[in-house]
Scaffold this active site. Structure first.
Site, PDB file in Angstrom:
ATOM      1  N   GLU A 180      -0.042  -0.969   5.920  1.00  0.00           N
ATOM      2  CA  GLU A 180       1.012  -0.434   6.788  1.00  0.00           C
ATOM      3  C   GLU A 180       0.861   1.071   6.970  1.00  0.00           C
ATOM      4  O   GLU A 180       1.038   1.594   8.070  1.00  0.00           O
ATOM      5  CB  GLU A 180       2.399  -0.754   6.201  1.00  0.00           C
ATOM      6  CG  GLU A 180       3.541  -0.585   7.183  1.00  0.00           C
ATOM      7  CD  GLU A 180       4.091   0.838   7.271  1.00  0.00           C
ATOM      8  OE1 GLU A 180       4.836   1.116   8.203  1.00  0.00           O
ATOM      9  OE2 GLU A 180       3.770   1.678   6.394  1.00  0.00           O
TER      10      GLU A 180
ATOM     11  N   ASP B 188       0.852  -1.194   0.000  1.00  0.00           N
ATOM     12  CA  ASP B 188       0.000   0.000   0.000  1.00  0.00           C
ATOM     13  C   ASP B 188       0.883   1.238   0.000  1.00  0.00           C
ATOM     14  O   ASP B 188       2.060   1.181   0.353  1.00  0.00           O
ATOM     15  CB  ASP B 188      -0.951   0.015   1.204  1.00  0.00           C
ATOM     16  CG  ASP B 188      -0.226   0.116   2.548  1.00  0.00           C
ATOM     17  OD1 ASP B 188       0.846  -0.511   2.699  1.00  0.00           O
ATOM     18  OD2 ASP B 188      -0.725   0.827   3.444  1.00  0.00           O
TER      19      ASP B 188
HETATM   20  N1  BES Z   1       8.688   3.038   5.661  1.00  0.00           N
HETATM   21  C1  BES Z   1       8.057   3.877   6.638  1.00  0.00           C
HETATM   22  C2  BES Z   1       8.779   3.885   7.964  1.00  0.00           C
HETATM   23  C3  BES Z   1      10.099   4.579   7.980  1.00  0.00           C
HETATM   24  C4  BES Z   1      10.234   5.838   7.446  1.00  0.00           C
HETATM   25  C5  BES Z   1      11.154   3.978   8.581  1.00  0.00           C
HETATM   26  C6  BES Z   1      11.454   6.464   7.489  1.00  0.00           C
HETATM   27  C7  BES Z   1      12.358   4.607   8.623  1.00  0.00           C
HETATM   28  C8  BES Z   1      12.512   5.853   8.070  1.00  0.00           C
HETATM   29  C9  BES Z   1       6.631   3.405   6.868  1.00  0.00           C
HETATM   30  O1  BES Z   1       5.969   3.096   5.663  1.00  0.00           O
HETATM   31  C10 BES Z   1       5.835   4.514   7.526  1.00  0.00           C
HETATM   32  O2  BES Z   1       5.597   5.493   6.907  1.00  0.00           O
HETATM   33  N2  BES Z   1       5.418   4.292   8.769  1.00  0.00           N
HETATM   34  C11 BES Z   1       4.506   5.148   9.455  1.00  0.00           C
HETATM   35  C12 BES Z   1       3.844   4.221  10.434  1.00  0.00           C
HETATM   36  C13 BES Z   1       2.538   4.657  10.981  1.00  0.00           C
HETATM   37  C14 BES Z   1       1.478   4.869   9.925  1.00  0.00           C
HETATM   38  C15 BES Z   1       2.077   3.627  11.994  1.00  0.00           C
HETATM   39  C16 BES Z   1       5.232   6.276  10.188  1.00  0.00           C
HETATM   40  O3  BES Z   1       6.388   6.104  10.598  1.00  0.00           O
HETATM   41  O4  BES Z   1       4.644   7.340  10.306  1.00  0.00           O
HETATM   42 MN    MN Z   2       7.139   1.926   4.437  1.00  0.00          MN
HETATM   43 MN    MN Z   3       5.341   5.010   4.755  1.00  0.00          MN
END
Ligand code: BES
Ligand code: MN
Ligand code: MN
Length: 457
Positions: free
Chosen positions: A153, A88
């Site tokens: 996610e 997604d």
């Molecule tokens: N891939 C990201 C997480 C991420 C971003 C890890 C930058 C390391 C560096 C993931 O898809 C994301 O955006 N996670 C959200 C999680 C939330 C919706 C629970 C976030 O971190 O805001």
């Molecule tokens: Mn991600």
């Molecule tokens: Mn993300």
């Protein structure tokens, strides 16, 4: 090694396939895109069947489906890797800031521009291509692989825990592997050993029973917007520390070794200013920028609304004011405890002129992976073979909910083997994937599968 040769020879086709995948607008948070999310799930399932994986399934959930596949031909002696990725993507607004349309993947210089290019379609596709290289060249992999590909996610994985619980037996593995983070630079690989968690709340400040004429009542009733502004201003002290009582209680302090390792990361105030355009840095003075982002818990207002915000002027005392607040957590904080503490503080701090009510959204615990785990060593060796440099261990400020689920429900450590770059514009206009990292990522995964059995030995 033949699979490496295969990966190099077929780069152009891999890129074409990724472009096809990226054309599907699988935005999980927008209900009008539900069909596209399903379409992406089926596209992946078909692709996995095409690779020759014997068991591929689209598993329905209360939300978007999970795609599951496995190949267990390496035998009971060989390690099993559970690969996770998310198919997604985030919404695309503001659309007019994209130089080319988000779902028409476009090559410029060495970058592929599209929503999901690096977060996370491009990165999850790396593993499919490494698996393909082995199966086509050698008819087998050095490890057993299980794939769990999620479609929620970006909404916080609200329906993943039951799937993992229900299929816990089937998901048994020795290690989990995720490519959904970034490395320090095109020439400097890194491995993320800690992710922050997340707590998210929304509060409503209620004053009068309905909106009031500000001339008829102004000065005699308190204004919910003023109260909300004061409450929010009181959430940090002048040094940038969060004032919610108990907020830092469970924080695992950094060790001197960790601080020394983090100090090697070539990122500081100068880079922060260049990245963000802010006039100067902010935050707890006794911590470096890297530590503030990766190792300290924080609180941010994500949205603030109420009253009249349209064109022109309207004289009104609004009945209600609202705020959305996120808190990024570090090991060993508990998302629920922190959310409760913040809400309780806001309710206690509110004056008697209003009532404050709150909502707690689903939280995500922080994650910490032992740096000396054999699979981390194998990953480090794999990066080194491809980049010619040892990876640096880093902490990231973002969150990936499944990492804590794997740790808690399956007792699985997760190797965060990322291939993005800091300037990939995640969640923003002009998201991109640096293509040399796509190709090197595939080669790193090929090496990782090869190196894992001897490291896990
Ligand atoms: N891939 C990201 C997480 C991420 C971003 C890890 C930058 C390391 C560096 C993931 O898809 C994301 O955006 N996670 C959200 C999680 C939330 C919706 C629970 C976030 O971190 O805001
Ligand atoms: Mn991600
Ligand atoms: Mn993300």
């Amino acid at each position: 090694m033949a699979p490496l040769e295969y990966a190099r020879t077929h780069r152009n086709r891999f890129l074409d396939e990724l472009i096809t995948f990226l054309r599907i607008p699988s935005i999980s948070t927008l209900p009008e895109h539900a069909e596209h999310v399903a379409q992406a799930a089926h596209w992946l399932a078909d692709h996995l069947r095409g690779l020759g994986l014997p068991e591929v399934e689209v598993v329905p959930t209360d939300g978007h489906p999970v795609v599951y596949a496995q190949w267990l031909g390496a035998g009971a002696e060989a390690p099993t890797v559970l690969i996770y990725g998310h198919y997604d993507v985030q919404p695309v607004d503001p659309l007019d800031e994209w130089h080319t349309p988000p779902f028409e993947p476009t090559l410029r210089d060495d970058n592929l521009y599209a929503r999901g290019a690096s977060d996370d379609k491009g990165q999850l596709f790396i593993h499919l291509k490494a698996i393909e290289a082995y199966l086509r060249e050698e008819g087998r992999l050095p490890v057993n692989v299980k794939l769990l590909l999620e479609g929620e996610e970006e909404c916080g994985s609200p329906n993943l825990a039951p799937v993992i619980e229900e299929h816990a037996e089937r998901l048994q593995a020795d290690v989990a592997l995720i490519s959904d983070t970034h490395i320090l630079g095109p020439d400097q690989p890194s491995i993320v050993y800690s992710l922050r968690g997340l707590s998210y709340i929304e509060i409503t400040v209620q004053g009068p029973a309905h909106d009031l004429h500000s001339g008829m009542y102004g000065g005699a009733v308190d204004n919910p917007l003023h109260v909300l502004a004061r409450l929010i201003a009181s959430l940090h002290d002048d040094a940038g520390r969060v004032t919610v009582p108990g907020f830092y209680d469970d924080v695992l302090p950094l060790t001197e070794e960790e601080r020394a390792e983090l100090a090697r990361i070539p990122y500081g105030e100068e880079e922060l200013l260049a990245d963000t355009g802010v006039p100067c840095a902010w935050g707890e003075p006794e911590y470096t920028v890297v530590e503030r982002i990766g190792a300290r818990p924080t609180l941010d207002v994500n949205g603030l609304w109420g009253g009249f915000t349209g064109e022109g002027a309207k004289t009104v005392i609004p009945a209600r004011a609202h705020a959305k607040i996120s808190m990024r957590l570090v090991p060993n904080q508990d998302p629920d405890r922190v959310a409760q503490a913040a809400l309780a503080y806001l309710q206690r701090a509110a004056p008697p002129t209003v009532t404050v009510t709150g909502r707690i959204f689903h939280g995500t615990p922080p994650a910490l992976v032992p740096q000396d785990h054999p699979a981390m060593r194998a990953a480090a060796a794999a990066y080194e073979r491809v980049w010619g440099r040892c990876p640096i261990f880093t902490r990231e400020g973002g969150s990936i909910p499944v990492v804590a689920l794997f740790a808690e429900r399956l007792r699985l450590p997760t190797v965060l083997m990322g291939f993005g770059l800091r300037d990939d514009n995640l969640h923003a206009p002009n998201e991109k994937f640096y293509l040399p990292n796509f190709y090197r990522g595939i080669e790193t995964a090929v090496h990782f599968f090869h190196l894992l059995p001897e490291h896990m030995g």
